[in-house]
Design a protein around this motif. Structure first.
Motif, PDB file in Angstrom:
ATOM      1  N   VAL A  94       0.837  -1.202   0.000  1.00 15.11           N
ATOM      2  CA  VAL A  94       0.000   0.000   0.000  1.00 15.11           C
ATOM      3  C   VAL A  94       0.871   1.251   0.000  1.00 15.11           C
ATOM      4  O   VAL A  94       0.672   2.166  -0.815  1.00 15.11           O
ATOM      5  N   ASN A 107      -5.755  -1.419  -4.155  1.00 12.54           N
ATOM      6  CA  ASN A 107      -6.990  -1.753  -3.437  1.00 12.54           C
ATOM      7  C   ASN A 107      -7.060  -3.219  -3.027  1.00 12.54           C
ATOM      8  O   ASN A 107      -7.591  -3.543  -1.967  1.00 12.54           O
ATOM      9  N   ASP A 108      -6.500  -4.108  -3.842  1.00  5.93           N
ATOM     10  CA  ASP A 108      -6.433  -5.505  -3.424  1.00  5.93           C
ATOM     11  C   ASP A 108      -5.569  -5.644  -2.180  1.00  5.93           C
ATOM     12  O   ASP A 108      -5.922  -6.373  -1.252  1.00  5.93           O
ATOM     13  N   ARG A 110      -5.013  -3.332   0.080  1.00  2.00           N
ATOM     14  CA  ARG A 110      -5.766  -2.758   1.203  1.00  2.00           C
ATOM     15  C   ARG A 110      -6.787  -3.755   1.740  1.00  2.00           C
ATOM     16  O   ARG A 110      -6.900  -3.955   2.956  1.00  2.00           O
ATOM     17  N   LEU A 111      -7.541  -4.375   0.837  1.00  2.00           N
ATOM     18  CA  LEU A 111      -8.567  -5.325   1.256  1.00  2.00           C
ATOM     19  C   LEU A 111      -7.933  -6.561   1.894  1.00  2.00           C
ATOM     20  O   LEU A 111      -8.383  -7.037   2.946  1.00  2.00           O
ATOM     21  N   GLU A 132     -10.644   2.272   4.229  1.00  2.20           N
ATOM     22  CA  GLU A 132      -9.807   2.809   3.151  1.00  2.20           C
ATOM     23  C   GLU A 132     -10.068   2.131   1.811  1.00  2.20           C
ATOM     24  O   GLU A 132      -9.608   2.600   0.773  1.00  2.20           O
ATOM     25  N   VAL A 133     -10.802   1.015   1.832  1.00  4.24           N
ATOM     26  CA  VAL A 133     -11.035   0.233   0.619  1.00  4.24           C
ATOM     27  C   VAL A 133     -12.277   0.759  -0.089  1.00  4.24           C
ATOM     28  O   VAL A 133     -13.359   0.823   0.507  1.00  4.24           O
ATOM     29  N   PRO A 134     -12.164   1.146  -1.356  1.00  2.00           N
ATOM     30  CA  PRO A 134     -13.341   1.634  -2.087  1.00  2.00           C
ATOM     31  C   PRO A 134     -14.437   0.569  -2.188  1.00  2.00           C
ATOM     32  O   PRO A 134     -14.145  -0.625  -2.319  1.00  2.00           O
ATOM     33  N   THR A 137     -14.698  -3.138  -4.185  1.00  2.00           N
ATOM     34  CA  THR A 137     -13.400  -3.797  -4.346  1.00  2.00           C
ATOM     35  C   THR A 137     -13.541  -5.270  -3.985  1.00  2.00           C
ATOM     36  O   THR A 137     -14.180  -5.623  -2.997  1.00  2.00           O
TER      37      THR A 137
END
Length: 151
Positions: A94, A107-108, A110-111, A132-134, A137
């Motif tokens: 990240v 994003n992956d 983060r998730l 923080e993850v849209p 996702t």
């Protein structure tokens, strides 16, 4: 010259050589001695990754290669339930992604980091990471495509 512990250095080497099945098997071998309830650990993997990244250099293509390798190391660690190390390495992905304005893994990572935090029982950090993850996702975990909203 810095001497790294052999186990993390071998794992990192396998990942950066794109020998993912071998890296996964190697991690499984390392945790075979752990008790069923014990979370496996691979102490020194972050240092081994830093050393490998330094060896690659600082060109833009080397930095992209480093980011991909770090991401794949985190992915392998998460798959084998090395939650502590996977969380820390995903955080590195990240931070590097943001620093280099490279969104491909962002994003992956983060998730997946949020998943690690949840499995570690670090719920307040999990909630912050998840925020923080849209929305929308997704990531593939154990053959299931998970959306951030499903966690």
């Amino acid at each position: 010259m810095v001497l790294l512990p052999l186990v993390p250095a071998k794992f990192v080497s396998l990942v950066f050589d794109r020998l993912y099945d071998e890296a996964s098997a190697f991690l499984r071998e390392q945790c075979d001695g752990a008790s069923g309830d014990e979370i496996p650990r691979l102490v020194g993997v972050e240092e081994a990754l830093r050393s490998k990244v330094e060896q690659l250099g600082s060109s833009p293509s080397a930095q992209r290669q480093a980011l991909a390798g770090i991401y794949m190391a985190a992915h392998q660690l998460r798959r084998q339930k090395y939650w502590h190390e996977a969380e820390a390495v995903y955080l590195e992905v990240v931070e590097r992604s943001l620093a280099t304005n490279e969104a491909f893994f962002l994003n992956d990572a983060r998730l997946s980091r949020a998943v690690c935090l949840k499995n570690l029982g670090r719920m307040s950090e999990y909630e912050r990471a998840k925020a923080e993850v849209p929305a929308g996702t997704t990531t593939l975990i154990d053959g299931v495509n998970w959306r951030v909203e499903d966690l």
